[in-house]
Design a protein around this motif. Structure first.
Motif, PDB file in Angstrom:
ATOM      1  N   LEU A   1       0.738  -1.004  -0.123  1.00 65.58           N
ATOM      2  CA  LEU A   1       0.410   0.001   0.117  1.00 65.58           C
ATOM      3  C   LEU A   1       0.517   1.299   0.432  1.00 65.58           C
ATOM      4  O   LEU A   1       0.508   2.402  -0.326  1.00 65.58           O
ATOM      5  CB  LEU A   1      -0.633   0.021   1.064  1.00 65.58           C
ATOM      6  N   GLY A   2       2.167   1.136   0.530  1.00 70.93           N
ATOM      7  CA  GLY A   2       2.868   2.523   0.173  1.00 70.93           C
ATOM      8  C   GLY A   2       4.040   2.359  -0.567  1.00 70.93           C
ATOM      9  O   GLY A   2       4.371   3.717  -0.490  1.00 70.93           O
ATOM     10  N   ALA A   3       4.021   1.688  -1.468  1.00 69.51           N
ATOM     11  CA  ALA A   3       4.648   1.989  -2.196  1.00 69.51           C
ATOM     12  C   ALA A   3       4.715   2.955  -3.457  1.00 69.51           C
ATOM     13  O   ALA A   3       5.547   3.971  -4.147  1.00 69.51           O
ATOM     14  CB  ALA A   3       4.665   0.136  -3.309  1.00 69.51           C
ATOM     15  N   ALA A   4       3.815   3.159  -4.079  1.00 70.63           N
ATOM     16  CA  ALA A   4       2.693   4.074  -4.624  1.00 70.63           C
ATOM     17  C   ALA A   4       3.031   5.734  -4.589  1.00 70.63           C
ATOM     18  O   ALA A   4       2.135   5.962  -3.472  1.00 70.63           O
ATOM     19  CB  ALA A   4       1.688   3.808  -6.112  1.00 70.63           C
ATOM     20  N   TRP A   5       3.636   6.730  -5.370  1.00 69.78           N
ATOM     21  CA  TRP A   5       3.727   8.137  -4.811  1.00 69.78           C
ATOM     22  C   TRP A   5       2.217   8.577  -5.863  1.00 69.78           C
ATOM     23  O   TRP A   5       3.253   8.352  -6.800  1.00 69.78           O
ATOM     24  CB  TRP A   5       4.968   8.633  -3.812  1.00 69.78           C
TER      25      TRP A   5
ATOM     26  N   LEU B   1      -5.210   2.107  -5.221  1.00 69.25           N
ATOM     27  CA  LEU B   1      -3.761   2.377  -3.892  1.00 69.25           C
ATOM     28  C   LEU B   1      -2.113   1.652  -4.766  1.00 69.25           C
ATOM     29  O   LEU B   1      -1.904   2.430  -3.541  1.00 69.25           O
ATOM     30  CB  LEU B   1      -4.912   1.881  -3.281  1.00 69.25           C
ATOM     31  N   ALA B   2      -2.520   0.566  -5.190  1.00 72.09           N
ATOM     32  CA  ALA B   2      -1.765  -0.317  -5.024  1.00 72.09           C
ATOM     33  C   ALA B   2      -1.417  -1.234  -6.635  1.00 72.09           C
ATOM     34  O   ALA B   2      -1.222  -1.630  -6.577  1.00 72.09           O
ATOM     35  CB  ALA B   2      -1.784  -1.087  -4.074  1.00 72.09           C
ATOM     36  N   PRO B   3      -1.316   0.057  -7.413  1.00 76.08           N
ATOM     37  CA  PRO B   3      -1.427  -0.244  -8.763  1.00 76.08           C
ATOM     38  C   PRO B   3       0.206  -0.728  -9.060  1.00 76.08           C
ATOM     39  O   PRO B   3      -0.063  -1.386  -9.915  1.00 76.08           O
ATOM     40  CB  PRO B   3      -0.691   0.828  -9.603  1.00 76.08           C
TER      41      PRO B   3
ATOM     42  N   ASP C   1      14.514  -0.012  -6.207  1.00 75.28           N
ATOM     43  CA  ASP C   1      14.589   0.554  -7.429  1.00 75.28           C
ATOM     44  C   ASP C   1      13.550   0.852  -8.011  1.00 75.28           C
ATOM     45  O   ASP C   1      13.302   1.897  -8.816  1.00 75.28           O
ATOM     46  CB  ASP C   1      15.950   0.225  -8.218  1.00 75.28           C
ATOM     47  N   ARG C   2      13.124   0.199  -8.724  1.00 75.54           N
ATOM     48  CA  ARG C   2      11.293  -0.534  -9.485  1.00 75.54           C
ATOM     49  C   ARG C   2      10.671   0.683  -8.834  1.00 75.54           C
ATOM     50  O   ARG C   2       9.754   1.424  -9.904  1.00 75.54           O
ATOM     51  CB  ARG C   2      10.612  -1.778  -8.689  1.00 75.54           C
ATOM     52  N   VAL C   3      10.411   0.282  -7.874  1.00 78.35           N
ATOM     53  CA  VAL C   3       9.330   1.237  -7.539  1.00 78.35           C
ATOM     54  C   VAL C   3       9.678   3.175  -7.198  1.00 78.35           C
ATOM     55  O   VAL C   3       8.896   4.092  -7.861  1.00 78.35           O
ATOM     56  CB  VAL C   3       9.112   1.372  -5.658  1.00 78.35           C
TER      57      VAL C   3
ATOM     58  N   THR D   1       0.524  10.092  -0.068  1.00 79.57           N
ATOM     59  CA  THR D   1       1.717  10.792   0.819  1.00 79.57           C
ATOM     60  C   THR D   1       2.569  10.466   1.602  1.00 79.57           C
ATOM     61  O   THR D   1       3.411   9.524   2.185  1.00 79.57           O
ATOM     62  CB  THR D   1       1.986  12.138   0.310  1.00 79.57           C
ATOM     63  N   ALA D   2       1.824  10.147   3.253  1.00 83.00           N
ATOM     64  CA  ALA D   2       1.917   9.781   4.249  1.00 83.00           C
ATOM     65  C   ALA D   2       2.130   8.244   4.115  1.00 83.00           C
ATOM     66  O   ALA D   2       3.392   7.742   4.893  1.00 83.00           O
ATOM     67  CB  ALA D   2       0.448   9.920   5.202  1.00 83.00           C
ATOM     68  N   VAL D   3       1.750   7.710   3.995  1.00 83.87           N
ATOM     69  CA  VAL D   3       1.636   6.252   3.544  1.00 83.87           C
ATOM     70  C   VAL D   3       3.653   5.805   2.990  1.00 83.87           C
ATOM     71  O   VAL D   3       3.733   5.288   3.422  1.00 83.87           O
ATOM     72  CB  VAL D   3       0.733   4.595   3.295  1.00 83.87           C
ATOM     73  N   HIS D   4       3.254   6.771   1.743  1.00 84.79           N
ATOM     74  CA  HIS D   4       4.519   6.542   0.535  1.00 84.79           C
ATOM     75  C   HIS D   4       5.607   7.106   2.006  1.00 84.79           C
ATOM     76  O   HIS D   4       6.743   6.374   1.550  1.00 84.79           O
ATOM     77  CB  HIS D   4       4.656   7.005  -0.402  1.00 84.79           C
ATOM     78  N   ALA D   5       5.968   8.162   2.719  1.00 81.17           N
ATOM     79  CA  ALA D   5       6.972   8.334   3.373  1.00 81.17           C
ATOM     80  C   ALA D   5       7.051   7.366   4.419  1.00 81.17           C
ATOM     81  O   ALA D   5       8.340   6.911   4.485  1.00 81.17           O
ATOM     82  CB  ALA D   5       6.276  10.002   4.356  1.00 81.17           C
ATOM     83  N   ASP D   6       6.166   6.345   5.276  1.00 79.46           N
ATOM     84  CA  ASP D   6       6.254   5.490   5.886  1.00 79.46           C
ATOM     85  C   ASP D   6       7.436   4.147   4.931  1.00 79.46           C
ATOM     86  O   ASP D   6       7.789   3.293   5.523  1.00 79.46           O
ATOM     87  CB  ASP D   6       5.783   4.652   6.638  1.00 79.46           C
ATOM     88  N   TRP D   7       6.893   4.228   3.890  1.00 81.39           N
ATOM     89  CA  TRP D   7       7.047   2.890   2.584  1.00 81.39           C
ATOM     90  C   TRP D   7       8.471   3.285   2.231  1.00 81.39           C
ATOM     91  O   TRP D   7       9.712   2.686   2.387  1.00 81.39           O
ATOM     92  CB  TRP D   7       6.463   2.897   1.482  1.00 81.39           C
TER      93      TRP D   7
END
Length: 341
Positions: A38-42, A70-72, A206-208, A263-269
Motif C-alpha cells: 500500500l505504501g509503494a506508489a506515490w 492504491l497499489a498499482p 529501484d523499481r518503485v 503521501t503519508a503512507v509512502h513516507a512510511d514505505w
C-alpha cells in the motif's frame, strides 16, 4: 452458528484514514504484509466531477478497482459488491465470513454506538467485519480509526449503519454525507500467492522509485489531472475558484484527503526501505515526503475553513506554493538516492 476469524489485526496510520486501514487489515489477513504494497506508489490523480462524498474516496482510473488505484505496482485488486437490500447485504457478508474471508463494509457513523458521531453526525465510513454469533445476534467489528474499536456489536446496529440513507440533515453533516450507504461491502483478491509478492530489496526499491518518478513526470492527459503538473494545475485552479467566489470546500477537502493518505503512507514505505536496506538516504527522503504530507494536511484544514471565509485565496496560494516546492525537492532527492541504491 458462530464464526470468528482469528489473527485479524488493526492497521493504522496517523495521517491515513479508514480506506488504507481496512485494506491493510484485509491484505494481512491473506498473508500479505500491507506497507510494502500500500505504501509503494506515490501518485496524484484527480478527476473533476468524480469525487464522491465518502471518507474512503480514492481517485480511480477507468477499469481500476479501489485497491488497484492504491497499489498499482502489485498484483492485487478489490471489488465493491452492491446488494439489493439489507437482507441480501448481510447474507453476502455472512457467506464470506463462513468461507473464511474478512470483508470491509460501508457504514454511517451516525448509527454506530462506538463512533464519536453516534446520533450526531452522518458520515460515510468503512470498517472490517470478521465474525458473527447468530445465537447472540452480534457481529465482530474492527475499526482502527480513533478512538478505535474492536469487538462485538448487535447485528441490528450494523445493519442500520449499512442501510442508512446517510442524509445531510444539518450544517455539521459535512464532507461525507448525501450518498446512500447501500449495504455495500468490499472484498480483496490476490493475483498471485502471498509468498510470491516481491521482497523489499534493492531491485524492488529501484523499481518503485522509478515508477513514481515516471508518474510525476508524466503530462496530464484526458479529463483528469495527474502527476506533478496535474497536481499544480488542480491546486492553483482551486485558488482561482476560491478567488472567484466559488464553493471549493468539499471537493478540495475530499481530494486532499486522498493525496494526504497516499503521501503519508509512502513516507512510511521509504522509511521501511531505508531500514531494510540500511540506506540512510532513504530515511532522509522519508522525512522530506512526510513534510509534503503535512502540507496536504494543512491544505485539507484550509479547505474546511474556506466556506466561512477564514482562509483567503492568498493564504491558500502560499500553502500551495510551499507544498509544490517541497514536493519538487523531495522528488529530486529521491532520484539522487535511486542512483545510490
Amino acid at each position: 452458528m458462530s464464526v470468528l476469524l482469528e489473527d485479524i489485526r488493526p492497521w493504522r496510520h496517523d495521517l491515513g484514514g479508514c480506506l488504507h486501514g481496512c485494506l491493510a487489515t484485509l491484505l494481512e489477513s491473506r498473508g500479505v504484509t500491507a506497507l510494502p504494497v500500500l505504501g509503494a506508489a506515490w501518485t496524484f490523480r484527480h478527476f473533476p466531477g468524480g469525487v464522491r462524498r465518502e471518507e474512503y474516496y480514492y481517485p480511480c482510473r477507468a477499469g481500476d478497482s479501489l485497491l488497484q488505484a492504491l497499489a498499482p505496482y502489485h498484483p492485487v485488486r478489490s471489488e465493491w459488491h452492491e446488494p439489493a437490500d439489507a437482507a441480501a447485504g448481510w447474507r453476502e457478508v455472512r457467506e464470506q465470513l463462513s468461507a473464511g474471508h474478512a470483508v470491509a463494509v460501508a457504514v454511517d457513523n451516525f448509527e454506530l454506538s462506538f463512533r464519536p458521531a453516534y446520533r450526531d453526525v452522518h458520515s460515510n465510513h468503512l470498517v472490517v467485519v470478521h465474525g458473527y454469533d447468530e445465537e447472540r445476534g452480534t457481529v465482530r467489528v474492527l475499526d482502527a480509526v480513533p478512538p478505535a474499536f474492536h469487538g462485538d456489536i448487535p447485528l441490528a446496529e450494523l445493519t442500520a449503519a449499512r442501510n442508512s440513507g446517510n442524509d445531510l440533515v444539518h450544517e455539521r453533516d459535512m464532507f461525507f454525507t448525501g450518498v446512500h450507504i447501500g449495504n455495500r461491502w468490499l472484498s480483496v483478491e490476490l493475483g498471485v500467492p502471498a509468498d510470491e509478492f516481491p521482497p523489499l530489496d534493492r531491485d524492488e526499491a529501484d523499481r518503485v522509485l522509478r515508477l513514481n518518478q515516471e508518474h510525476f513526470a508524466a503530462r496530464p492527459d484526458g479529463d483528469g489531472y495527474r502527476g506533478l503538473a496535474g497536481q499544480e494545475a488542480f491546486l492553483t485552479g482551486m485558488v482561482k475558484r476560491l478567488a472567484a467566489g466559488e464553493a471549493i470546500r468539499d471537493e478540495l477537502f475530499v481530494a486532499a484527503g486522498a493525496a494526504l493518505a497516499c503521501t503519508a503512507v509512502h513516507a512510511d514505505w521509504l522509511a521501511l526501505a531505508g531500514r531494510t536496506l540500511d540506506h540512510p538516504g532513504l530515511l532522509e527522503q522519508a522525512r522530506a515526503v512526510d513534510r509534503v504530507a503535512h502540507h496536504w494536511s494543512a491544505v485539507r484544514i484550509f479547505a474546511a475553513l474556506t466556506s466561512d471565509g477564514e482562509v483567503s485565496p492568498a493564504r491558500l496560494a502560499r500553502r500551495v506554493d510551499a507544498l509544490m516546492r517541497d514536493h519538487e525537492s523531495a522528488l529530486t532527492g529521491l532520484e539522487q538516492e535511486r542512483t545510490r541504491l
